[in-house]
Design a protein around this motif. Structure first.
Motif, PDB file in Angstrom:
ATOM      1  N   SER A 133     -10.079 -48.788  63.944  1.00 37.19           N
ATOM      2  CA  SER A 133      -9.717 -50.203  64.083  1.00 37.19           C
ATOM      3  C   SER A 133      -8.375 -50.442  63.385  1.00 37.19           C
ATOM      4  N   SER A 164      -7.873 -55.723  65.217  1.00 34.65           N
ATOM      5  CA  SER A 164      -8.153 -55.183  66.539  1.00 34.65           C
ATOM      6  C   SER A 164      -9.231 -54.130  66.338  1.00 34.65           C
ATOM      7  N   ARG A 167     -14.469 -50.740  69.514  1.00 32.75           N
ATOM      8  CA  ARG A 167     -15.825 -51.102  69.928  1.00 32.75           C
ATOM      9  C   ARG A 167     -16.829 -50.012  69.558  1.00 32.75           C
ATOM     10  N   SER A 168     -17.959 -50.460  69.039  1.00 33.27           N
ATOM     11  CA  SER A 168     -19.059 -49.553  68.723  1.00 33.27           C
ATOM     12  C   SER A 168     -20.354 -50.349  68.748  1.00 33.27           C
ATOM     13  N   GLU A 169     -21.187 -50.094  69.743  1.00 35.33           N
ATOM     14  CA  GLU A 169     -22.442 -50.831  69.892  1.00 35.33           C
ATOM     15  C   GLU A 169     -23.386 -50.578  68.722  1.00 35.33           C
ATOM     16  N   VAL A 184     -18.573 -58.602  64.589  1.00 36.38           N
ATOM     17  CA  VAL A 184     -18.074 -58.294  65.929  1.00 36.38           C
ATOM     18  C   VAL A 184     -18.521 -56.892  66.320  1.00 36.38           C
ATOM     19  N   LEU A 185     -18.394 -56.588  67.617  1.00 37.84           N
ATOM     20  CA  LEU A 185     -18.607 -55.220  68.105  1.00 37.84           C
ATOM     21  C   LEU A 185     -17.280 -54.584  68.462  1.00 37.84           C
ATOM     22  N   GLY A 186     -16.426 -55.322  69.124  1.00 38.50           N
ATOM     23  CA  GLY A 186     -15.098 -54.835  69.467  1.00 38.50           C
ATOM     24  C   GLY A 186     -14.290 -55.978  70.036  1.00 38.50           C
ATOM     25  N   THR A 187     -13.243 -56.381  69.349  1.00 34.81           N
ATOM     26  CA  THR A 187     -12.520 -57.565  69.765  1.00 34.81           C
ATOM     27  C   THR A 187     -11.222 -57.695  68.985  1.00 34.81           C
ATOM     28  N   GLY A 207     -12.640 -61.073  73.435  1.00 32.56           N
ATOM     29  CA  GLY A 207     -13.959 -60.592  73.055  1.00 32.56           C
ATOM     30  C   GLY A 207     -14.832 -61.723  72.550  1.00 32.56           C
TER      31      GLY A 207
END
Length: 326
Positions: A133, A164, A167-169, A184-187, A207
């Motif tokens: 990130s 920034s 993303r990682s679920e 957040v997850l990815g945004t 996002g």
């Protein structure tokens, strides 16, 4: 010499790895022998051989050492630590940050290796986190994060940053500030949370982010792109509005966009952007709400000339790193 004094004298004579800093922080925060510890810290503060150098004092002012909560909400021992850290900056700051991090995170203590990124006033910095990130830190900001993320990707921010997030679920990304927990997850988004400002805010570019307001009955807010949530620390009011994200994030490109700021807020902006001490010698401009935009090449004289145009009658004087507004 008592054992307490011997431990403290020995620790402040050197720089130690994370595990030693953690143990010292836990020992120092323990209530056992609290009066003796406070007395020794006060003695160290007053000792001439502990006098801070100019760079240490500058670093301390820039950081303000209000890492995760306003000073009046910190426990008394922590306030004492933060005061004395002005002259014992590196070892005590590291110990205090380690302690505060461990108090607020679920990472096993033995696995914590913290990175402390401090950006002085007048500068900006870009960093790459362990998960790739990207973060841009604005002037006068501090970001604390582990060398390796665990089950969650948790960081702590005092100041302003543009994130920034990769993303990682399976690994939520969480930013903790004085007033907010942003997950957040990815945004891509902007967080502004200087502890000496009246407002803290989160602005979403793309996002989704979930913002939990710690001082508003743990209220959760889900933002959509181009939305900003602002929390006013004095009134407790929460506002969500649609904004121009490029204006909010103009600082990342070196520009400066001021939107409806008071003269007090502008003084703080000048201190951070130009690294100057600002002295307001007039109360005539308290009702002014200023909106202006400056490009990256604008120096402090250009800034003040524009401000003079917007506030008729305003005068100023610059003496080295000091700005006087009349």
């Amino acid at each position: 010499m008592s054992r307490t004094r011997q431990i403290m004298e020995t620790y402040f004579g050197g720089i130690y790895p994370e595990n030693v800093r953690k143990k010292f922080a836990e020992w120092l925060m323990d209530e056992q022998n609290r009066e003796e510890k406070d007395e020794i810290l006060s003695e160290m503060w007053d000792r001439p051989d502990m006098e801070a150098g100019r760079s240490t004092e500058k670093s301390f002012r820039e950081l303000q050492l209000r890492i995760f909560a306003p000073a009046n909400r910190l426990a008394s021992p922590v306030r004492t630590l933060l005061k004395v850290a002005a002259v014992l900056l590196l070892p005590l700051l590291s110990a205090t940050v380690t302690y505060l991090y461990l108090e607020r995170d679920t990472v096993p203590a033995g696995d914590v290796k913290l990175v402390e990124c401090i950006v002085p006033n007048g500068e900006m910095r870009s960093i790459l986190l362990p998960d790739s990130s990207e973060v841009k830190l604005n002037a006068g900001s501090m970001l604390v994060y582990p060398e390796h993320f665990g089950r969650t990707r948790t960081v702590y921010l005092n100041g302003e940053a543009y994130f920034s997030v990769a993303r990682s679920e399976k690994q939520p990304f969480v930013i903790n500030t004085t007033d907010m927990e942003v997950e957040v997850l990815g945004t891509v988004f902007n967080v502004s949370s200087y502890t000496d400002d009246d407002n803290s805010s989160v602005t979403l570019e793309s996002g989704k982010v979930n913002v939990r307001l710690k001082n508003a009955a743990d209220r959760d807010l889900l933002l959509a792109p181009s939305e900003r949530v602002t929390f006013n620390r004095k009134s407790g009011l929460v506002e969500i509005q649609t904004v121009r994200v490029d204006a909010v994030t103009a600082w990342t490109g070196g520009s400066l966009a001021i939107q409806g700021m008071s003269i007090d807020e502008i003084a703080k902006t000048i201190r951070r952007r130009y690294g100057m001490e600002v002295y307001l010698n007039s109360h005539s401009y308290g009702d002014e709400q200023i909106t202006m935009k400056l490009d990256r090449e604008q120096d402090i004289n250009g800034f003040m000339d524009v401000l003079k145009y917007l506030i008729p009658g305003l005068r100023y004087k610059i003496e080295r790193d000091k700005l006087y507004i009349y």
